[in-house]
Design a protein around this motif. Sequence first.
Motif, PDB file in Angstrom:
ATOM      1  N   SER A   1     -10.033   6.270  -0.958  1.00 24.65           N
ATOM      2  CA  SER A   1      -9.271   5.036  -0.730  1.00 24.65           C
ATOM      3  C   SER A   1     -10.189   3.818  -0.716  1.00 24.65           C
ATOM      4  CB  SER A   1      -8.479   5.129   0.577  1.00 24.65           C
ATOM      5  OG  SER A   1      -9.344   5.283   1.686  1.00 24.65           O
TER       6      SER A   1
ATOM      7  N   THR B   1      -9.976   0.789  -3.409  1.00 26.26           N
ATOM      8  CA  THR B   1      -9.767  -0.581  -2.949  1.00 26.26           C
ATOM      9  C   THR B   1     -10.758  -1.527  -3.612  1.00 26.26           C
ATOM     10  OG1 THR B   1      -8.880   0.133  -0.813  1.00 26.26           O
ATOM     11  CG2 THR B   1      -9.765  -2.100  -0.933  1.00 26.26           C
TER      12      THR B   1
ATOM     13  N   ARG C   1     -14.609  -3.985   4.969  1.00 24.70           N
ATOM     14  CA  ARG C   1     -13.362  -4.219   4.267  1.00 24.70           C
ATOM     15  C   ARG C   1     -13.551  -5.342   3.251  1.00 24.70           C
ATOM     16  NH1 ARG C   1     -12.482  -0.048   6.047  1.00 24.70           N
ATOM     17  NH2 ARG C   1     -10.838   0.690   7.456  1.00 24.70           N
TER      18      ARG C   1
END
Length: 337
Positions: free
Chosen positions: A240, A244, A29
């Motif tokens: 996605s 991001t 992330r």
Amino acid sequence: MSAPLTRPTWTPAQAAAVHDIRTKISSSRPTIGQAQSLAERAQVPTRGIPEGIYISCELASPSSQIPPAIHSTSIQPGQVPVFFYADAPPQSFTQPKQDIKVIFHIPGGGNIFGHPTEQRYIAFFSRVLRAFGKKPGAQGPSAPIIAVPSRRLATARENLFPAGLQDIFSAYHHLILKGFAPKNITFTGDGSGGNMALILTYLLSQSSLPAPGRIAMFSPDADLTYASYASVPQDVISQSSLQTCASQYLGNFPANHPLASGVLIPFTASWPKTLVLTGTADSVVECGRRVVRGIQKAGGVAEIVEYTDLPHACWTFAHIFPQLDDGFSRLAAFIYK
């Protein structure tokens, strides 16, 4: 546990390996925090280097020729670590010859991840150098080298767009100042690095510095609007996740601008000869097709090679797909043609 997603030509081992990569990428992330220091980015590894491969690092000064398009009141150019990969000790090219071939590679990773000395890149560059070693005239003092800038990654607000572009521009200027001939320099990049290679070439057309002789890209992620994205369930990265990374890198800069998305560059007939290597299981394969069509429509020379069932990012995990040796051989032939 369900079986890993697969493609018609994949072996069970390949499907499992791709599944592991997909899992690792999906668990990563991007966050805004503290950027690596210059000293950390410039650290030369001492382990995991294949025999016969030499890695060194130089610091490039900020270029005085950076185009106004990537000037910023809040983000200033800085020194850039440039790593050199070669099959000879670094002192052999301290006085570079005009005929030495240089691969200027920009790593992928969505402009969030990706350092030139990650183990996957050490293996990748070693494979490239081995492929070049098989070409006549590519041995001894004329052996090619790979130069890889460690650009600022968008993990901190001071490193957002256009920091990375400023860095790769300065790194290329460093090669020119060292005496390498632009005609013998090939820009390469994988994923987002392929996009940066396109944009750097476009920026050079707005500067006094010469363009490279050639451009070669591995699965370029060159449309940050993702209008070109086509979902492939077996691919390693989702739309996605790509969006991001792109959003974090660009900040407030629009994705539908040629400085963000290489597919939108107004190509010309004088654009350097271009090669795209990609795979049919890559969700951004259409980016490469659009780039090639754009260059050809403008009167330039461009070629695309699509490998059956190969996913995004496979080039830096080439041990999984032995057929990618053909791609490295094509790259060597393209540069020495």
